[in-house]
Design a protein around this motif. Structure first.
Motif, short mmCIF file in Angstrom:
data_model
loop_
_atom_site.label_atom_id
_atom_site.label_comp_id
_atom_site.label_asym_id
_atom_site.label_seq_id
_atom_site.Cartn_x
_atom_site.Cartn_y
_atom_site.Cartn_z
N ARG A 145 0.82 -1.22 0.00
CA ARG A 145 0.00 0.00 0.00
C ARG A 145 0.85 1.26 0.00
O ARG A 145 0.36 2.36 0.27
CB ARG A 145 -0.97 -0.04 1.19
CG ARG A 145 -2.11 -1.00 0.92
CD ARG A 145 -2.80 -1.47 2.17
NE ARG A 145 -3.89 -2.40 1.82
CZ ARG A 145 -3.70 -3.68 1.50
NH1 ARG A 145 -2.47 -4.19 1.50
NH2 ARG A 145 -4.73 -4.44 1.15
N GLY A 146 2.12 1.10 -0.30
CA GLY A 146 2.98 2.26 -0.48
C GLY A 146 3.62 2.82 0.76
O GLY A 146 4.16 3.93 0.75
N VAL A 147 3.58 2.08 1.86
CA VAL A 147 4.23 2.54 3.09
C VAL A 147 5.71 2.17 3.03
O VAL A 147 6.06 1.04 2.69
CB VAL A 147 3.58 1.91 4.34
CG1 VAL A 147 4.31 2.35 5.60
CG2 VAL A 147 2.11 2.29 4.40
N ALA A 148 6.58 3.11 3.34
CA ALA A 148 8.01 2.85 3.34
C ALA A 148 8.34 1.77 4.37
O ALA A 148 7.69 1.68 5.42
CB ALA A 148 8.77 4.13 3.66
N ALA A 149 9.36 0.97 4.08
CA ALA A 149 9.70 -0.17 4.93
C ALA A 149 9.95 0.24 6.37
O ALA A 149 9.48 -0.41 7.31
CB ALA A 149 10.94 -0.88 4.36
N GLU A 150 10.69 1.32 6.58
CA GLU A 150 11.00 1.75 7.95
C GLU A 150 9.74 2.16 8.70
O GLU A 150 9.56 1.81 9.88
CB GLU A 150 12.00 2.91 7.92
CG GLU A 150 12.59 3.26 9.26
CD GLU A 150 13.37 2.10 9.88
OE1 GLU A 150 13.32 1.97 11.12
OE2 GLU A 150 14.00 1.33 9.12
N SER A 151 8.85 2.88 8.03
CA SER A 151 7.60 3.30 8.66
C SER A 151 6.72 2.09 8.97
O SER A 151 6.05 2.04 10.02
CB SER A 151 6.84 4.26 7.75
OG SER A 151 7.55 5.47 7.60
N ALA A 152 6.74 1.10 8.07
CA ALA A 152 5.95 -0.12 8.29
C ALA A 152 6.46 -0.87 9.51
O ALA A 152 5.67 -1.34 10.35
CB ALA A 152 6.01 -1.00 7.05
N LYS A 153 7.77 -0.99 9.64
CA LYS A 153 8.34 -1.71 10.79
C LYS A 153 8.04 -0.99 12.10
O LYS A 153 7.72 -1.63 13.11
CB LYS A 153 9.86 -1.84 10.59
CG LYS A 153 10.25 -2.79 9.47
CD LYS A 153 11.76 -2.79 9.26
CE LYS A 153 12.16 -3.69 8.11
NZ LYS A 153 13.61 -3.63 7.83
N GLU A 154 8.13 0.33 12.08
CA GLU A 154 7.87 1.09 13.30
C GLU A 154 6.41 0.96 13.72
O GLU A 154 6.10 0.84 14.91
CB GLU A 154 8.23 2.56 13.08
CG GLU A 154 9.74 2.80 12.96
CD GLU A 154 10.08 4.25 12.71
OE1 GLU A 154 9.15 5.10 12.72
OE2 GLU A 154 11.26 4.55 12.50
N ALA A 155 5.50 0.99 12.74
CA ALA A 155 4.07 0.85 13.05
C ALA A 155 3.77 -0.53 13.60
O ALA A 155 3.00 -0.69 14.56
CB ALA A 155 3.24 1.13 11.81
N LEU A 156 4.36 -1.56 13.00
CA LEU A 156 4.16 -2.92 13.49
C LEU A 156 4.65 -3.06 14.93
O LEU A 156 3.99 -3.67 15.78
CB LEU A 156 4.91 -3.92 12.59
CG LEU A 156 4.22 -4.33 11.30
CD1 LEU A 156 5.20 -5.07 10.40
CD2 LEU A 156 3.01 -5.22 11.60
#
Length: 221
Positions: free
Chosen positions: A158-169
């Motif tokens: 869905r276009g979320v940057a990898a670093e942002s995705a990891k932080e959200a998880l």
């Protein structure tokens, strides 16, 4: 004031008009809050530009335009229209930076214009990848609970940057959240597979749950 068509007009030049210089016939403010200006040229064409455009370029009524200045007008209008479309999309739903970029590109805007629009809405605080990721994760876990890795891949898609995705998880998908998720997923899947433990285990594995999470489900059911 009636808005012009967003498709830039095609200007045809005949042999008798090739040497005729275009000039700015009028500059009209749009909207009561000064959202921008309509620049109308002597050939009847018009462009929508931002309120800060004249500060940057010094265009004024009666000014004769060189060819490169026509390009400046066209590029400015594309930036304004892309930013407006970005705002429209964000007013309907949260967006990721990558997802918004692709949606603008599908509307025909150039890569550079899309990037400028995305950067601007991020700067204004209208778009935040981590905020989008948090919203999506919470919604997904409610409606279709899955394991961490599949959730991570879903964010990337869905276009979320990898670093942002990891932080959200890391922030949203804590251990207790995953245990509740596997209980919810297992309960739903049980209605499909009944007492067939093997099929249910495989279904939970396909959903991305770990062996420990799946064991937790069977221990509590």
């Amino acid at each position: 004031m009636k808005e012009r068509n967003t498709v830039s007009p095609v200007r045809e030049e005949s042999s008798s008009s090739q040497n005729v210089k275009l000039y700015i016939a009028s500059i009209t403010e749009r909207g009561s809050s000064g959202e921008g200006f309509t620049v109308r040229l002597s050939d009847g064409s018009s462009f929508f530009v931002s309120s800060t455009f004249f500060e940057r370029h010094g265009f004024a009524e009666g000014m004769v335009l060189e060819e490169n200045e026509m390009d400046i007008l066209e590029e400015e209008e594309q930036r304004v229209l892309a930013l407006r479309k970005a705002g429209d999309l964000l007013s309907r739903a949260e967006q990721s930076s990558g997802g918004l970029f692709l949606k603008l590109k599908k509307k025909g805007f150039s890569d550079a214009v899309c990037r400028q629009a995305v950067d601007r809405v991020v700067e204004l605080g209208l778009l935040d990848d981590e905020r989008f990721a948090t919203f999506w994760l919470e919604s997904r876990l409610r409606q279709h609970p899955e394991g961490r890795n599949i959730l991570y891949q879903g964010l990337l898609a869905r276009g979320v940057a990898a670093e942002s995705a990891k932080e959200a998880l890391s922030r949203v998908v804590k251990e207790d959240v995953m245990l509740q998720a596997v209980l919810k997923a297992g309960s739903k899947l049980s209605r499909r597979y009944g007492s067939d433990e093997g099929k249910l285990r495989r279904a939970l594995l396909r959903r991305g749950f770990s062996q420990g999470e799946i064991r937790y489900f069977f221990e509590h059911n």
